[in-house]
Scaffold this active site. Structure first.
Site, mmCIF file in Angstrom:
data_model
loop_
_atom_site.group_PDB
_atom_site.id
_atom_site.type_symbol
_atom_site.label_atom_id
_atom_site.label_comp_id
_atom_site.label_asym_id
_atom_site.label_seq_id
_atom_site.Cartn_x
_atom_site.Cartn_y
_atom_site.Cartn_z
ATOM 1 N N ASP A 112 33.121 10.325 -21.096
ATOM 2 C CA ASP A 112 33.507 8.653 -21.485
ATOM 3 C C ASP A 112 34.822 8.394 -21.177
ATOM 4 O OD1 ASP A 112 33.563 6.411 -23.114
ATOM 5 O OD2 ASP A 112 34.853 7.449 -24.334
ATOM 6 N N ASP A 119 34.327 10.553 -27.516
ATOM 7 C CA ASP A 119 35.128 10.506 -28.817
ATOM 8 C C ASP A 119 34.798 9.538 -29.703
ATOM 9 O OD1 ASP A 119 36.229 8.277 -27.392
ATOM 10 O OD2 ASP A 119 37.871 8.698 -28.771
ATOM 11 N N ASP A 168 29.624 6.972 -28.361
ATOM 12 C CA ASP A 168 29.255 8.199 -27.718
ATOM 13 C C ASP A 168 28.334 9.270 -28.380
ATOM 14 O OD1 ASP A 168 31.206 7.649 -25.576
ATOM 15 O OD2 ASP A 168 32.562 8.364 -26.709
#
Length: 747
Positions: A435, A634, A638
């Site tokens: 990410d 995080d 996600d």
């Protein structure tokens, strides 16, 4: 049973002289004077006493069979090993099994040494019987008891083999001493029946020595958790409402208490600094070596070390809710989990003991029919050697010991594995998916520019955006709010607020519907971004994220937010690429912004403007191609991708749902911890494989040798005493090899 906190006596509810409530905790006392002493100065006592009968108590489990749970110390009914506490204690509780084994060893050694000397000097049979009986029947009684217990669930184990071997040798010798005429000539040598008292006694003594060494080594595997528990101070200074101070036990601290932390002292609980400035060393929790500057409004973690400044903090998480307590709890649970590679050892172990008994029987008849005279005497020695030398414990300990040590090593390095499967799977990954926000970038963006549509007011654009972001928890929201505060703008109240994951936020401000988000949100609302597109493109090429603002169906402006790339990200990405891993970047951000970050980090493959479910679909596609995927993220968005990956890696500074969805948590939130996690995973799996190889090779080589495979070539068969020494050392060597993980270099 409860423990009196003053004198330490065990007392149940019926025998308690009294009890007293203090700060919501009930303490039990064995005598009135103890209660009075407690009431006079409760700060003396470190923690509540154990609960009386009927309340939760400490549980014990087997490191090889975590499904076995008992209320107190004892031995495993499956493998016979001593049980260990389920939850570690800060003060290492005395292991009742270790002193018992040590006492038995101290008794066995002086009785066994004369028997060994008698092999050369010669001793009367009655004296050998008198010396060997206390050793075999007394000191070796736990082995026979464990062997008997293994027969009830039909799960023979190491102690079954020991009991069969020593029992056969001792029983033969007793009968040969008391009634030698019962034996046929094939048992006789030099006119008499051989006695094996010294063999039986030496076997028991060596097994006792092995148990003592093993219990000491196993105790060392829990040292990492005890070191973590010891990070929290026992006492802290509480600041009262009138400004006075009192020293209190950590267990008496409540949420909302103000605590003073002096220079060089440990932070007692998780909290927020309300006064003072200092540098705090968080390396023991996060694994990062550099101290972090802290001031009013900054969070602190219990167990970290204050520098040279005086701090006053407000307690926000205490007891079992602190990060340190959650880390300990998670590591303890992970240590008891089973790695997939353990399945091989389990399948072999199920057949191992019956196979060894079969080999011993075949060896007995082989020597009895084909061996040199005295055939039956040689047959008995060979069968006993086979039974004694085989060690299923080494096979069973190969994986659990490495997992326990590896989990503790990871906790000290700021890496938490949810279970043993995650520890094993991480070293198998060939693809890492990142990410962007909060993972490769700081996740603490700063507002770079505010642009209004032609004829608009940038200040009004910022004010409306700040109104919406007051109700948002997105990292970009903090950048907008910080800039509004810096410019002295007061955001109006917002109502009917809605968060649209992967797009933005919507709400009503001053009677008009306002939306703030990415290009996808603008297009879904049917708005044309063309008036601001050129400016947005230029800012995006600099790596800034665009937030479009619209009100009452018209585009009002845009805000450009810059999220700096983490300092460690280029090095980590370069090392992963050098290790041969394929790297991907998935982000819900705009394509120009994502492309700029990917270009700066050298990540060739990326996807932008993806929704949370699309991230999970992308991970699923990679797995369908046969890749082993680690997803690193995080945020809440996600979580689906973290769950979809072979192993999810969550930043410890991110959302709780992300950490719950992940198999690995990087406590510090720094990417450098990902490299430590990969190195630890590889080191742990290497250790497991070495342990399994040693256990398999040990038995594959020594069991045939004990059966007499070398006799045709060398005319030699190992004695049962040598077999006992080898058997004891096999388990100890597996544990010692596992303990090497504590010193593994993860840098």
């Amino acid at each position: 049973m409860a423990q009196d906190p003053v004198c330490g006596m065990q007392v149940d509810e019926a025998g308690a002289a009294g009890r007293v409530g203090h700060q919501g905790t009930t303490y039990w006392f064995c005598s009135r004077h103890c209660q009075e002493r407690f009431q006079a100065d409760p700060r003396r006592f470190l923690r509540p006493a154990a609960a009386p009968e009927g309340m939760p108590a400490g549980k014990y489990t087997c490191p090889m069979h975590p499904e076995v749970v008992a209320d107190g110390p004892g031995s495993c009914p499956i493998c016979g090993m001593a049980l260990e506490p389920v939850q570690p204690a800060r003060d290492e509780a005395p292991d009742p099994e270790l002193p018992r084994m040590q006492r038995r060893l101290l008794i066995a050694v002086p009785l066994t040494l004369p028997l060994l000397a008698g092999m050369w000097l010669g001793l009367p049979a009655w004296l050998e019987l008198a010396l060997a009986s206390p050793v075999v029947l007394g000191c070796g009684a736990p082995f026979f008891a464990r062997a008997w217990r293994s027969l009830r669930p039909l799960r023979p184990n190491m102690f079954t083999l020991i009991a069969l071997g020593t029992g056969a040798a001792y029983a033969h010798s007793v009968v040969a001493t008391l009634a030698p005429g019962l034996f046929p000539p094939s048992f006789r040598h030099a006119g008499g029946v051989p006695l094996y008292f010294e063999a039986a006694a030496v076997i028991v003594t060596l097994v006792l020595l092995g148990q003592v060494l093993e219990l000491r080594a196993r105790r060392a595997t829990g040292r990492a958790l005890r070191e973590l528990l010891e990070l929290a101070p026992r006492f802290t200074t509480r600041v009262l409402a009138d400004g006075s101070e009192e020293e209190v036990s950590l267990e008496l601290v409540a949420v909302g208490d103000r605590l003073r932390v002096r220079p060089g002292a440990k932070i007692p609980v998780d909290g927020m600094i309300v006064a003072g400035h200092s540098f705090v060393d968080e390396s023991m929790i996060r694994g990062e070596p550099l101290p972090v500057e802290k001031g009013p409004g900054d969070p602190v973690i219990g167990g970290t070390l204050n520098g040279n400044g005086m701090l006053v903090l407000r307690a926000e998480r205490v007891g079992a809710d602190t990060l340190l307590a959650r880390i300990v709890r998670r590591v303890a649970e992970a240590q008891r989990s089973r790695a997939p590679i353990q399945g091989l050892a389990d399948r072999v172990s199920a057949w191992f003991v019956p196979a060894v008994i079969a080999v011993a029987v075949l060896s007995f008849f082989g020597w009895a029919l084909l061996g040199p005279p005295p055939r039956l005497a040689h047959a008995l020695l060979s069968a006993v050697s086979v039974l004694i030398i085989a060690c299923p414990c080494a096979l069973g300990l190969a994986t659990p010991m490495a997992v326990m040590v590896g989990m503790g090593r990871g906790a000290r390095a700021g890496v938490l594995f949810r279970d043993a499967e995650a520890l094993q799977t991480l070293q198998q990954v060939d693809t890492v998916v990142f990410d962007k926000t909060g993972t490769l970038t700081e996740g603490k963006p700063r507002l770079g520019a505010v642009e209004s549509a032609p004829g608009g007011d940038p200040a009004q654009v910022l004010q409306l955006a700040a109104s919406l972001e007051r109700a948002s928890e997105h990292p970009l929201a903090q950048a907008v709010l910080a800039e509004a505060r810096a410019r002295g703008l007061e955001p109006p109240a917002v109502s009917e607020f809605q968060a649209r994951p992967g797009r933005g936020v919507v709400g009503r401000v001053m009677g008009q519907t306002v939306l703030l988000g990415n290009l996808r949100l603008v297009q879904e609302a049917g708005l044309d971004p063309a008036p601001l597109q050129a400016r947005a493109q230029a800012l995006a090429e600099e790596g800034q994220t665009m937030l479009y603002l619209a009100a009452e169906g018209s585009l009002r402006g845009l805000l450009a937010v810059a999220d700096p790339i983490k300092e460690s990200a280029p090095r980590v990405v370069a090392e992963l690429r050098a290790a041969g891993l394929e790297l991907y970047l998935l982000s819900g951000d705009s394509r120009p912004t994502v492309q700029a970050v990917a270009r700066r980090l050298g990540i060739a493959q990326f996807e932008a403007e993806v929704l949370p479910e699309q991230k999970a679909e992308a991970v699923a596609r990679l797995r369908a191609q046969g890749r082993r995927v680690a997803m690193v993220g995080d945020g809440i968005n996600d979580a689906p991708a973290l769950s979809q990956a072979d192993v999810g890696v969550a930043m410890g500074t991110g959302a709780d749902v992300a950490m719950e969805s992940a198999g690995v948590t990087l406590v510090s939130g720094e990417l450098a911890a990902l490299l430590r996690a990969l190195r630890l995973s590889r080191a742990a799996v290497r250790t497991i494989r070495k342990n399994l190889f040693f256990a398999f090779a040990y038995n594959a080589v020594l069991v045939p040798v004990a059966a007499g495979a070398l006799y045709p070539l060398a005319g030699w068969v190992p004695s049962p005493m040598l077999a006992a020494a080898a058997m004891s050392l096999s388990s100890v060597s597996v544990i010692a090899n596992s303990l090497r993980l504590r010193r593994a270099d993860l840098t």
